[in-house]
Write an enzyme that holds these catalytic residues in place. Sequence first.
Site, PDB file in Angstrom:
ATOM      1  N   ASP A 118       0.837  -1.204   0.000  1.00  0.00           N
ATOM      2  CA  ASP A 118       0.000   0.000   0.000  1.00  0.00           C
ATOM      3  C   ASP A 118       0.873   1.256   0.000  1.00  0.00           C
ATOM      4  O   ASP A 118       0.364   2.380  -0.028  1.00  0.00           O
ATOM      5  CB  ASP A 118      -1.027  -0.008   1.141  1.00  0.00           C
ATOM      6  CG  ASP A 118      -0.396  -0.026   2.516  1.00  0.00           C
ATOM      7  OD1 ASP A 118       0.837  -0.154   2.616  1.00  0.00           O
ATOM      8  OD2 ASP A 118      -1.151   0.083   3.510  1.00  0.00           O
ATOM      9  N   SER A 119       2.200   1.050  -0.027  1.00  0.00           N
ATOM     10  CA  SER A 119       3.134   2.157  -0.302  1.00  0.00           C
ATOM     11  C   SER A 119       2.786   2.806  -1.637  1.00  0.00           C
ATOM     12  O   SER A 119       3.229   3.921  -1.919  1.00  0.00           O
ATOM     13  CB  SER A 119       4.578   1.645  -0.321  1.00  0.00           C
ATOM     14  OG  SER A 119       4.705   0.513  -1.167  1.00  0.00           O
ATOM     15  N   ASP A 155      -0.911  -6.101   0.022  1.00  0.00           N
ATOM     16  CA  ASP A 155      -1.192  -5.470   1.307  1.00  0.00           C
ATOM     17  C   ASP A 155      -2.688  -5.265   1.477  1.00  0.00           C
ATOM     18  O   ASP A 155      -3.353  -4.772   0.560  1.00  0.00           O
ATOM     19  CB  ASP A 155      -0.567  -4.064   1.335  1.00  0.00           C
ATOM     20  CG  ASP A 155       0.567  -3.934   2.321  1.00  0.00           C
ATOM     21  OD1 ASP A 155       0.568  -4.654   3.333  1.00  0.00           O
ATOM     22  OD2 ASP A 155       1.453  -3.098   2.064  1.00  0.00           O
ATOM     23  N   LYS A 163      -0.805  -9.405   3.017  1.00  0.00           N
ATOM     24  CA  LYS A 163       0.008  -8.901   4.132  1.00  0.00           C
ATOM     25  C   LYS A 163      -0.849  -7.961   4.956  1.00  0.00           C
ATOM     26  O   LYS A 163      -1.641  -7.208   4.392  1.00  0.00           O
ATOM     27  CB  LYS A 163       1.248  -8.164   3.616  1.00  0.00           C
ATOM     28  CG  LYS A 163       2.081  -7.540   4.744  1.00  0.00           C
ATOM     29  CD  LYS A 163       3.444  -7.090   4.284  1.00  0.00           C
ATOM     30  CE  LYS A 163       3.484  -5.703   3.713  1.00  0.00           C
ATOM     31  NZ  LYS A 163       3.031  -4.622   4.622  1.00  0.00           N
ATOM     32  N   GLU A 222      -0.683  -5.367   8.646  1.00  0.00           N
ATOM     33  CA  GLU A 222       0.106  -4.776   9.721  1.00  0.00           C
ATOM     34  C   GLU A 222      -0.511  -5.095  11.080  1.00  0.00           C
ATOM     35  O   GLU A 222      -1.733  -5.025  11.228  1.00  0.00           O
ATOM     36  CB  GLU A 222       0.177  -3.246   9.543  1.00  0.00           C
ATOM     37  CG  GLU A 222       0.925  -2.822   8.298  1.00  0.00           C
ATOM     38  CD  GLU A 222       0.952  -1.306   8.101  1.00  0.00           C
ATOM     39  OE1 GLU A 222       0.626  -0.552   9.035  1.00  0.00           O
ATOM     40  OE2 GLU A 222       1.333  -0.879   6.984  1.00  0.00           O
ATOM     41  N   GLU A 278       9.857  -3.826  10.062  1.00  0.00           N
ATOM     42  CA  GLU A 278      10.186  -2.533   9.459  1.00  0.00           C
ATOM     43  C   GLU A 278      10.784  -1.584  10.493  1.00  0.00           C
ATOM     44  O   GLU A 278      10.195  -1.333  11.555  1.00  0.00           O
ATOM     45  CB  GLU A 278       8.926  -1.906   8.823  1.00  0.00           C
ATOM     46  CG  GLU A 278       9.229  -0.542   8.193  1.00  0.00           C
ATOM     47  CD  GLU A 278       8.210  -0.062   7.180  1.00  0.00           C
ATOM     48  OE1 GLU A 278       7.274  -0.817   6.828  1.00  0.00           O
ATOM     49  OE2 GLU A 278       8.369   1.083   6.717  1.00  0.00           O
TER      50      GLU A 278
HETATM   51  O1  KIV Z   1       3.636  -1.057   1.534  1.00  0.00           O
HETATM   52  C1  KIV Z   1       4.780  -1.523   1.394  1.00  0.00           C
HETATM   53  O2  KIV Z   1       5.419  -1.386   0.341  1.00  0.00           O
HETATM   54  C2  KIV Z   1       5.355  -2.248   2.526  1.00  0.00           C
HETATM   55  C3  KIV Z   1       6.808  -2.587   2.452  1.00  0.00           C
HETATM   56  C4  KIV Z   1       7.622  -1.376   2.596  1.00  0.00           C
HETATM   57  C5  KIV Z   1       7.176  -3.643   3.429  1.00  0.00           C
HETATM   58  O3  KIV Z   1       4.675  -2.518   3.457  1.00  0.00           O
END
Ligand code: KIV
Length: 266
Positions: free
Chosen positions: A49-50, A88, A118, A120, A183
């Site tokens: 989600d970056s 994510d 993924k 958090e 992280e």
């Molecule tokens: O959103 C993302 O790209 C991430 C990575 C930096 C681990 O969570």
Amino acid sequence: MSSSLQTRTIPQLVAMKSQGEKLVVLTAYDYPSARLVDAAGVDAILVGDSLGMVVQGKPNTLAVSLDQMIYHAEMVARAAEHAVVVVDMPFPTFHLEKYRAVENAARCFQEAGVQAVKLEGGVERVDVIRAIVDAGMPVMAHIGLMPQSVHKMGGYRVQRDRDRLLEDAHAVEAAGAFSLVLECIPVDDAKEVTDAIGIPTIGIGAGPECDGQVLVFHDLLGLTPGRVPRHVKAYADLKTTITDAVCQFSNEVRENIFPNQDQSFQ
Ligand code: KIV
């Protein structure tokens, strides 16, 4: 290059820890970049989600929607022939109620074709992780600096509560996560967590002792505007390459050099 690459599976990624093989993970957000990343032989591609920051230009990841993640993940999953594709789960698609989280995770598998999600969180997310895993969907966990909690953490800071990290790591492993992103935590803490659990740790800003490493595509290629965080290493300077190419194109158009005979039809 791609023909000699092994097609990765989740059990293989888990086994790499005991085999002492480092896991290579990189983000990607669209079809052409995912094809390049996959053909270069990474083990997993993370549709992070970056993308809220590096693709959409937002100040943080909080506004990214599930529909947007699925839109990007579908392109990446279609491009990937070898790497495992992980998406994510964005805020707050796994915070409200565990069966809604299962439903949202399932959309990523059904509509995007990913192999894992993924999310958090540590101790506070074990019920959700267990429910998603029980439904047959692999989960990569993520602790330490959690960008979706940027306001709670008071900014993007190194996380130094070792006891909490260990508690979270044990909790997500027990809940069934197959791997764990660490992280922005100190090197010694990352080593202690990595030694303490059986699933692979994947570090970003967590030093060399993790079982694998992940970077953001734009950071690795030198495409990120402005200051990059200390843990980033740029392996190319595509910002300069792209700017130079666009300037050259502009000059050639203005000076009537492009197109020439070779690029024209008679
Ligand atoms: O959103 C993302 O790209 C991430 C990575 C930096 C681990 O969570």
